[in-house]
Design an enzyme around this catalytic site. Structure first.
Site, short mmCIF file in Angstrom:
data_model
loop_
_atom_site.label_atom_id
_atom_site.label_comp_id
_atom_site.label_asym_id
_atom_site.label_seq_id
_atom_site.Cartn_x
_atom_site.Cartn_y
_atom_site.Cartn_z
N GLU A 236 -4.88 -3.54 -4.12
CA GLU A 236 -4.15 -3.64 -2.84
C GLU A 236 -5.00 -3.08 -1.68
O GLU A 236 -4.48 -2.47 -0.75
CB GLU A 236 -2.76 -3.03 -2.94
CG GLU A 236 -1.97 -3.75 -4.05
CD GLU A 236 -0.49 -3.61 -3.99
OE1 GLU A 236 0.05 -3.37 -2.91
OE2 GLU A 236 0.14 -3.76 -5.06
N GLY B 26 -9.60 21.23 -20.81
CA GLY B 26 -10.76 21.26 -21.70
C GLY B 26 -10.68 20.13 -22.72
O GLY B 26 -10.31 19.00 -22.39
N GLN C 89 -9.98 32.93 -11.26
CA GLN C 89 -9.97 32.31 -9.93
C GLN C 89 -10.42 30.84 -9.99
O GLN C 89 -9.91 30.00 -9.23
CB GLN C 89 -10.90 33.11 -9.02
CG GLN C 89 -10.60 32.90 -7.56
CD GLN C 89 -11.50 33.76 -6.70
OE1 GLN C 89 -12.71 33.58 -6.66
NE2 GLN C 89 -10.91 34.73 -6.03
N ARG D 276 0.83 -1.21 0.00
CA ARG D 276 0.00 0.00 0.00
C ARG D 276 0.86 1.27 0.00
O ARG D 276 0.48 2.29 -0.58
CB ARG D 276 -0.96 -0.05 1.20
CG ARG D 276 -2.05 -1.08 0.97
CD ARG D 276 -2.86 -1.47 2.19
NE ARG D 276 -3.76 -2.57 1.82
CZ ARG D 276 -4.47 -3.30 2.67
NH1 ARG D 276 -4.38 -3.06 3.98
NH2 ARG D 276 -5.26 -4.27 2.24
N1 CAA Z 1 -0.38 -7.21 9.58
C1 CAA Z 1 -0.27 -8.33 10.36
N2 CAA Z 1 -1.33 -9.06 10.75
C2 CAA Z 1 -2.55 -8.68 10.33
C3 CAA Z 1 -2.74 -7.54 9.53
C4 CAA Z 1 -1.61 -6.80 9.15
N3 CAA Z 1 -1.70 -5.71 8.39
N4 CAA Z 1 -4.07 -7.40 9.27
C5 CAA Z 1 -4.69 -8.41 9.90
N5 CAA Z 1 -3.75 -9.18 10.54
C6 CAA Z 1 -4.00 -10.35 11.36
C7 CAA Z 1 -4.90 -9.95 12.54
O1 CAA Z 1 -4.12 -9.47 13.62
C8 CAA Z 1 -5.60 -11.25 12.86
O2 CAA Z 1 -4.72 -12.09 13.62
P1 CAA Z 1 -5.15 -12.60 15.10
O3 CAA Z 1 -6.44 -13.37 14.88
O4 CAA Z 1 -3.99 -13.42 15.52
O5 CAA Z 1 -5.36 -11.35 15.90
C9 CAA Z 1 -5.75 -11.92 11.49
O6 CAA Z 1 -4.78 -11.32 10.65
C10 CAA Z 1 -7.13 -11.73 10.90
O7 CAA Z 1 -7.38 -10.31 10.84
P2 CAA Z 1 -8.82 -9.72 10.66
O8 CAA Z 1 -9.74 -10.40 11.62
O9 CAA Z 1 -8.71 -8.24 10.69
O10 CAA Z 1 -9.19 -10.25 9.20
P3 CAA Z 1 -10.42 -9.91 8.26
O11 CAA Z 1 -10.80 -11.15 7.56
O12 CAA Z 1 -11.45 -9.14 9.02
O13 CAA Z 1 -9.74 -8.98 7.15
C11 CAA Z 1 -9.20 -6.94 6.06
C12 CAA Z 1 -9.26 -7.74 7.36
C13 CAA Z 1 -8.52 -5.64 6.43
C14 CAA Z 1 -10.57 -6.69 5.51
C15 CAA Z 1 -8.33 -7.73 5.03
O14 CAA Z 1 -9.01 -8.90 4.58
C16 CAA Z 1 -7.95 -6.92 3.82
O15 CAA Z 1 -7.00 -6.15 3.88
N6 CAA Z 1 -8.67 -7.11 2.70
C17 CAA Z 1 -8.27 -6.49 1.43
C18 CAA Z 1 -7.40 -7.44 0.67
C19 CAA Z 1 -6.60 -6.75 -0.39
O16 CAA Z 1 -6.00 -5.71 -0.16
N7 CAA Z 1 -6.53 -7.36 -1.56
C20 CAA Z 1 -5.74 -6.90 -2.65
C21 CAA Z 1 -4.95 -8.05 -3.22
S1 CAA Z 1 -3.49 -7.73 -4.15
C22 CAA Z 1 -3.94 -6.94 -5.57
O17 CAA Z 1 -4.62 -5.99 -5.50
C23 CAA Z 1 -3.49 -7.40 -6.93
C24 CAA Z 1 -2.12 -6.99 -7.30
O18 CAA Z 1 -1.39 -7.81 -7.84
C25 CAA Z 1 -1.66 -5.58 -7.15
#
Ligand code: CAA
Length: 389
Positions: free
Chosen positions: A371, A347, A283, A247
């Site tokens: 991401e 434009g 402006q 990110r």
């Molecule tokens: N760092 C470390 N650990 C993390 C974390 C982080 N940033 N975020 C979550 N965790 C851990 C949590 O601490 C938790 O662990 P514990 O149970 O031990 O406490 C575990 O992971 C689960 O966390 P959540 O309960 O918060 O998980 P969730 O299912 O609610 O998901 C979310 C959270 C923020 C929605 C996450 O799913 C998310 O970021 N989703 C978006 C995914 C994304 O960005 N996808 C893009 C893919 S890549 C792409 O775009 C293509 C490319 O090639 C560029």
């Protein structure tokens, strides 16, 4: 770019920024429009970026990287993206989503085998998490990896894989224990020519068209157990940790796009005349320029702060999820705002493919989506503020 009073760049930072700027402006900018039109993957310039050390900026030299810090990475990426955001995402995924995860969680053997060719730019790396039915809800994946003796057998369909059609190496996330949900996900490293791994259709995209994006289909792909990255069940944490870094990269990409669009608009507002004066003297245009500039500088502060927090985490181990999310959220919305305003200031010429402004506008949109969408960034930020996670 303004000199920022609160961030002092070292000579090394200035050197890599200037080297990236020179390369981007002389070798990438002149071919960006043509590549946008053809959608061709820029193999030659990506190889040159590798030779310049841009494909593994933070990777130690012993694994083929440039051995620099996070701010150096962000500065170089911003410059590449000012010229072409498609080159930028190839660079960002290689550095952040691929190399970083292996560097942080890999064994010595994995680092040597899977980082060295990619960080040195000889090969391209990809990160494969998303599936056709799971994007934001990343843990809700259908792909399965099953242990079979000394191997794992991988099955499933992954989508929206940046560099999917061309990558030689992939880090993929699959469910090893579905009952455990997030704690049942595991990460695997593999070569893309492993039997059973098929590259699916290439996505036709609105922007960043020269970056290749595709599905990856896993049909009984057998990988040795030593290709497991981290521990079994640690995959979701690895995927999220890596996305925090990714990110920051996308924030740098958004900033680069915004800067390019802003500079075009600033020059045009000073040159183009209407009703007897440069349009910037009205402006309506002048205030747009002021808002564009202010948002760009605010995005830069959030981005460099996230980069410094990430750098500090190398010794402190503290998370920088919120800083990364704020930088991406603000920079990507700034890129949309600035490219929209730049097009309006131009434009009809802004709407024409004769100028790069319409490309900046199309390229900016993805930064609010991949991401982690802007909605997901707001979720990450608010959960931390409210103590919900
Ligand atoms: N760092 C470390 N650990 C993390 C974390 C982080 N940033 N975020 C979550 N965790 C851990 C949590 O601490 C938790 O662990 P514990 O149970 O031990 O406490 C575990 O992971 C689960 O966390 P959540 O309960 O918060 O998980 P969730 O299912 O609610 O998901 C979310 C959270 C923020 C929605 C996450 O799913 C998310 O970021 N989703 C978006 C995914 C994304 O960005 N996808 C893009 C893919 S890549 C792409 O775009 C293509 C490319 O090639 C560029």
């Amino acid at each position: 770019m303004n000199d920022l009073a609160i961030f002092s760049l070292t000579d090394e930072h200035k050197m890599i920024r200037d080297a990236a700027r020179d390369f981007a402006q002389s070798e990438i900018a002149p071919i960006a429009a043509e590549l946008d039109e053809s959608g061709e993957f820029p193999q030659k310039t990506v190889k040159k970026m590798g030779a310049l050390g841009f494909m593994g900026i933070e990777v130690p030299e012993q694994y083929g990287g440039a051995g620099l810090d996070t701010l150096a990475y962000v500065l170089a990426l911003e410059e590449i993206c000012r010229a072409d955001a498609a080159h930028g995402v190839i660079m960002s995924v290689n550095n952040s989503l691929y190399c970083h995860g292996i560097l942080k969680f890999g064994t010595e053997e994995q680092k040597k085998k899977f980082i060295t060719p990619v960080a040195s730019g000889k090969a391209v790396g990809a990160y494969s998490l998303t599936e056709p039915t799971s994007g934001s809800d990343a843990a809700n994946m259908k792909s399965r990896a099953t242990r079979d003796g000394d191997s794992y057998v991988l099955n499933g369909r992954k989508s929206w894989v940046t560099s999917g059609p061309v990558a030689e190496y992939v880090v993929v996330f699959m469910m090893t224990n579905p009952e455990k949900k997030q704690k049942g996900v595991s990460a695997f490293l593999l070569e893309a020519n492993t039997p059973g791994l098929v590259r699916g259709k290439k996505e036709p995209k609105l922007g960043i068209r020269a970056s290749a994006t595709s599905e990856l289909i896993f049909d009984n792909v057998r990988v040795p157990a030593e290709n497991l990255l981290g521990q079994e069940g640690e995959g979701f944490k690895i995927a999220m940790t890596v996305l925090d870094v990714g990110r920051i990269g996308i924030a740098a990409q958004a900033l680069g796009i915004a800067e390019a669009a802003y500079e075009a608009a600033r020059q045009y507002a000073g040159q183009r005349e209407a009703f007897g004066q440069p349009i910037g003297a009205f402006q309506g245009t002048g205030f747009k320029i002021a808002d564009m500039k202010t948002r760009i500088e605010a995005a830069r502060l959030l981005l460099y702060n996230a980069a410094l927090k990430k750098e500090r985490s190398k010794t402190s181990g503290e998370r920088f999820s919120q800083e990364a999310a704020m930088a991406k959220l603000f920079a990507s919305e700034t890129a949309m705002y600035v490219t929209h305003a730049a097009l309006q200031i131009h434009g009809g010429m802004g709407y024409s493919k004769e100028l790069p402004v319409e490309r900046y506008f199309r390229d900016a949109k993805i930064t609010e989506i991949y991401e982690g969408t802007s909605e997901i960034q707001r979720l990450v930020i608010s959960r931390q503020e409210l103590g919900l996670k």
